[in-house]
Design an enzyme around this catalytic site. Structure first.
Site, PDB file in Angstrom:
ATOM      1  N   ASN A  68       1.042  -1.558  -0.210  1.00  0.00           N
ATOM      2  CA  ASN A  68       0.071  -0.144  -0.434  1.00  0.00           C
ATOM      3  C   ASN A  68       0.981   1.776  -0.142  1.00  0.00           C
ATOM      4  O   ASN A  68       0.623   2.451  -0.382  1.00  0.00           O
ATOM      5  CB  ASN A  68      -0.483  -0.034   1.219  1.00  0.00           C
ATOM      6  CG  ASN A  68       0.085   0.243   2.585  1.00  0.00           C
ATOM      7  OD1 ASN A  68      -0.201  -1.329   2.749  1.00  0.00           O
ATOM      8  ND2 ASN A  68      -0.400   0.846   3.356  1.00  0.00           N
ATOM      9  N   HIS A  69       2.233   1.190   0.321  1.00  0.00           N
ATOM     10  CA  HIS A  69       3.129   1.954   0.302  1.00  0.00           C
ATOM     11  C   HIS A  69       3.560   2.300  -1.221  1.00  0.00           C
ATOM     12  O   HIS A  69       5.010   3.379  -1.279  1.00  0.00           O
ATOM     13  CB  HIS A  69       4.205   2.012   1.681  1.00  0.00           C
ATOM     14  CG  HIS A  69       3.676   2.474   2.858  1.00  0.00           C
ATOM     15  ND1 HIS A  69       3.933   3.634   3.192  1.00  0.00           N
ATOM     16  CD2 HIS A  69       3.202   2.143   3.169  1.00  0.00           C
ATOM     17  CE1 HIS A  69       3.140   3.605   4.768  1.00  0.00           C
ATOM     18  NE2 HIS A  69       2.849   2.870   4.378  1.00  0.00           N
ATOM     19  N   HIS A 120       0.879  -8.682  -0.438  1.00  0.00           N
ATOM     20  CA  HIS A 120       0.332  -7.377   1.093  1.00  0.00           C
ATOM     21  C   HIS A 120      -0.516  -7.488   1.817  1.00  0.00           C
ATOM     22  O   HIS A 120       0.081  -7.603   3.018  1.00  0.00           O
ATOM     23  CB  HIS A 120       0.770  -6.346   0.402  1.00  0.00           C
ATOM     24  CG  HIS A 120       1.369  -4.894   1.388  1.00  0.00           C
ATOM     25  ND1 HIS A 120       2.798  -5.159   1.905  1.00  0.00           N
ATOM     26  CD2 HIS A 120       0.751  -4.708   2.083  1.00  0.00           C
ATOM     27  CE1 HIS A 120       3.057  -4.482   3.040  1.00  0.00           C
ATOM     28  NE2 HIS A 120       1.803  -3.790   2.810  1.00  0.00           N
ATOM     29  N   HIS A 219       1.842  -6.177   5.401  1.00  0.00           N
ATOM     30  CA  HIS A 219       0.972  -5.098   6.084  1.00  0.00           C
ATOM     31  C   HIS A 219       0.862  -4.519   7.434  1.00  0.00           C
ATOM     32  O   HIS A 219       0.476  -3.486   8.109  1.00  0.00           O
ATOM     33  CB  HIS A 219      -0.154  -5.652   6.092  1.00  0.00           C
ATOM     34  CG  HIS A 219      -1.634  -3.836   5.880  1.00  0.00           C
ATOM     35  ND1 HIS A 219      -1.030  -3.015   4.711  1.00  0.00           N
ATOM     36  CD2 HIS A 219      -3.023  -4.250   5.348  1.00  0.00           C
ATOM     37  CE1 HIS A 219      -1.991  -2.421   4.898  1.00  0.00           C
ATOM     38  NE2 HIS A 219      -3.232  -3.086   5.038  1.00  0.00           N
TER      39      HIS A 219
END
Length: 368
Positions: A68-69, A120, A219
């Site tokens: 998500n980054h 992830h 995550h």
């Protein structure tokens, strides 16, 4: 097939100092990194440059999965762009543009020997049927679980996998944002505002329906687990590893590879002093991970935090938003070398996408 080493959420910390323990990527040692290479630390540029250099040099032995980054919005908020401005000055804006395009090209998952799925965040909903369900569910209501074939066919989500922009981004958003819980079902992830929460029954259904024995996700570090509300508590990841769901068909586990995380904390805030872990997958089934846990190397080198530094002036924000609006959709899936390639990270981004990584799900092999 050679042994597989798996690392995850090692922002800034792991990639720069652990090769001497586990060995470099080679025909005998495949590395899979499960996302979140930048943000919330001081050495995102260095970590990303190293990983991209390995990917460029040994594309069949290094695999970078999207977290998500690895998105446009999150890297603006959590410090990576501010770090780039501090280190590259006026060249940062152009370099950032090409890096975020590269992030959009990363695969969403890896499947090892048909038995172990690595992604992830977690499980995902099925895509809506044509002509129906094109409005995103905003709250409440059970969702329909997606399949491995749905994941293989999914869009990678562009620079920001946001279902509000396009329903085609839904699976990509779920994969990078979802979390396991102990309660049954597959529901919208109200705590994060995107992705899903999924219980042991959803994990069992996915494993049994898709012939998978093990799901490895990341995550969540010790801070994320600690901040969960009581009814959604899950096992601690203070050792870097936790078994979240154990079902008749297999397991779902969380791997976290950044020790003493996060790097920077507010004065007076309690440090977690967590250990980190790597997983080692070997024949015959690559579904029985060996866990190696380790502590941080302390004291850390002196470094400045970029986390709370405003990343954009109002003018820069407007300029980048206009650039996004003007950019042809196909360009999101391309990685090109430009004037910004004068920096090491940009040179690596120019060739990071090996043919094997063109799909949403990669399947590492022993091929040279």
């Amino acid at each position: 097939m050679p042994a597989v080493w798996l690392l995850a959420d090692g922002e800034q910390l792991l990639a720069c100092c652990r090769w001497e323990l586990y060995g470099h990527p080679s025909s005998e040692r495949i590395y899979i990194f499960n996302g979140d290479y930048v943000d919330r630390g001081a050495w995102g540029v260095e970590t990303l440059t190293l990983l991209l250099a390995w990917k460029w040099l040994l594309p069949n032995y290094v695999y970078l999965i999207r977290g998500n980054h690895e998105t446009n919005m999150i890297t603006r908020i959590y410090g990576f762009y501010a770090e780039m401005k501090a280190k590259y000055g006026t060249a940062a804006k152009g370099l950032f543009t090409h890096i975020r395009r590269m992030f959009a090209h990363l695969p969403l998952a890896a499947l090892v020997e048909g038995n172990t799925l690595i992604l992830h965040g977690g499980l995902f909903r099925a895509p809506p049927r044509k002509g129906k369900g094109n409005k995103r569910r905003r709250s409440g209501g059970a969702l329909t679980l997606g399949t491995l074939d749905d994941l293989r066919k999914a869009s990678k989500g562009g620079q920001d996998p946001d279902p509000e922009r396009s329903v085609k981004n839904t699976i990509a958003s779920d994969v990078v944002w979802s979390d396991p819980v102990n309660t049954p079902g597959l529901m919208p992830n109200e705590a994060r505002g995107c992705g899903t929460v999924f219980g042991p029954d959803a994990t069992e259904s996915f494993l049994s329906s898709n012939g998978v024995k093990l799901i490895i996700r990341s995550h969540e570090g010790p801070d994320a687990r600690d901040k969960r509300v009581e009814e959604n508590r899950m096992p601690s990841v203070d050792s870097g590893y936790a078994v979240d769901h154990e079902t008749p068909s297999g397991r779902l586990v969380t791997l976290f590879s950044a020790p003493d995380y996060p790097q920077f904390m507010a004065e007076g805030e309690r440090r977690y002093n967590n250990r980190a872990a790597v997983l080692h997958l070997t024949a015959p089934d690559y579904a029985t991970p060996q866990v190696e846990s380790f502590e941080a190397d302390l004291p850390r080198p002196q470094a400045e935090s970029y986390y709370d530094v405003p990343a954009f002036t109002e003018e820069e924000e407007e300029e980048l938003e206009q650039q996004d609006a003007d950019e042809p959709k196909a360009a999101v899936q391309e990685t090109t070398a430009t004037a910004a390639a004068a920096t090491p990270a940009a040179a690596a981004t120019a060739s990071v996408d090996a043919p094997a990584d063109s799909e949403a799900v990669v399947e590492p092999t022993a091929a040279a």
